[in-house]
Scaffold this motif. Sequence first.
Motif, PDB file in Angstrom:
ATOM      1  N   PRO A  73       1.007  -1.307  -0.178  1.00  0.00           N
ATOM      2  CA  PRO A  73       0.064   0.069  -0.250  1.00  0.00           C
ATOM      3  C   PRO A  73       1.063   1.681   0.055  1.00  0.00           C
ATOM      4  O   PRO A  73       0.901   2.537  -0.774  1.00  0.00           O
ATOM      5  N   TYR A  74       2.173   1.166   0.723  1.00  0.00           N
ATOM      6  CA  TYR A  74       2.604   2.099   1.048  1.00  0.00           C
ATOM      7  C   TYR A  74       3.369   2.992  -0.711  1.00  0.00           C
ATOM      8  O   TYR A  74       3.402   3.985  -1.045  1.00  0.00           O
ATOM      9  N   LEU A  75       3.714   1.597  -1.174  1.00  0.00           N
ATOM     10  CA  LEU A  75       4.424   1.155  -2.418  1.00  0.00           C
ATOM     11  C   LEU A  75       3.421   1.751  -3.511  1.00  0.00           C
ATOM     12  O   LEU A  75       4.215   2.849  -4.956  1.00  0.00           O
ATOM     13  N   LEU A  76       2.615   2.126  -3.076  1.00  0.00           N
ATOM     14  CA  LEU A  76       1.389   1.735  -4.514  1.00  0.00           C
ATOM     15  C   LEU A  76       0.425   3.393  -3.811  1.00  0.00           C
ATOM     16  O   LEU A  76      -0.074   3.980  -4.604  1.00  0.00           O
ATOM     17  N   GLY A  77       0.680   4.301  -2.749  1.00  0.00           N
ATOM     18  CA  GLY A  77      -0.348   4.963  -2.465  1.00  0.00           C
ATOM     19  C   GLY A  77      -1.352   5.415  -2.081  1.00  0.00           C
ATOM     20  O   GLY A  77      -2.263   6.067  -2.730  1.00  0.00           O
ATOM     21  N   ILE A  78      -1.708   3.801  -1.675  1.00  0.00           N
ATOM     22  CA  ILE A  78      -3.066   3.409  -1.750  1.00  0.00           C
ATOM     23  C   ILE A  78      -3.746   2.554  -0.078  1.00  0.00           C
ATOM     24  O   ILE A  78      -2.302   2.823   0.943  1.00  0.00           O
ATOM     25  N   CYS A  79      -4.977   2.555   0.382  1.00  0.00           N
ATOM     26  CA  CYS A  79      -5.136   1.578   1.254  1.00  0.00           C
ATOM     27  C   CYS A  79      -5.995   0.693   1.328  1.00  0.00           C
ATOM     28  O   CYS A  79      -6.740   0.510   0.335  1.00  0.00           O
ATOM     29  N   LEU A  80      -5.018  -0.555   1.618  1.00  0.00           N
ATOM     30  CA  LEU A  80      -5.827  -1.832   1.089  1.00  0.00           C
ATOM     31  C   LEU A  80      -6.272  -2.581   2.500  1.00  0.00           C
ATOM     32  O   LEU A  80      -5.834  -2.250   3.976  1.00  0.00           O
ATOM     33  N   LEU A  81      -7.887  -2.617   2.347  1.00  0.00           N
ATOM     34  CA  LEU A  81      -8.355  -3.199   3.516  1.00  0.00           C
ATOM     35  C   LEU A  81      -8.675  -5.175   3.364  1.00  0.00           C
ATOM     36  O   LEU A  81      -9.181  -5.286   2.213  1.00  0.00           O
ATOM     37  N   TYR A  82      -8.188  -5.695   3.614  1.00  0.00           N
ATOM     38  CA  TYR A  82      -7.924  -6.650   3.734  1.00  0.00           C
ATOM     39  C   TYR A  82      -7.728  -7.957   4.576  1.00  0.00           C
ATOM     40  O   TYR A  82      -6.740  -7.883   6.116  1.00  0.00           O
ATOM     41  N   THR A  83      -8.478  -8.995   4.964  1.00  0.00           N
ATOM     42  CA  THR A  83      -8.422 -10.344   6.587  1.00  0.00           C
ATOM     43  C   THR A  83      -8.675 -11.351   5.831  1.00  0.00           C
ATOM     44  O   THR A  83      -8.743 -11.515   5.113  1.00  0.00           O
TER      45      THR A  83
END
Length: 70
Positions: free
Chosen positions: A56-66
Motif C-alpha cells: 500500500p505504501y509503495l502504491l500510495g493506497i489503502c488496502l483492507l484485507y482480512t
Amino acid sequence: MSEPAFAEVLAEALNARGVSAGEAARLLAVNRSTVYRWLEGVAPSPQHFARLADLPYLLGICLLYTSPSP
C-alpha cells in the motif's frame, strides 16, 4: 457478505494504479511469477508477508484485507 480474496484485492489495487505484475514484482523485490501466482489465487507464503505489507505504501493506497475464517 464475504470478504474479497487476496487475489481480487491485489488485482484491484494494481489496476487502480496502472501497475503491471512485473512492476509490482520489481517494487516488492520478488519474481514476476510470484506475483502472477498471487493473482491466480495462490496464497502468499509467510516469507512474503513483510514485503506485501509495504505494497500500500509503495502504491500510495489503502488496502483492507482480512484472511478468510477457517
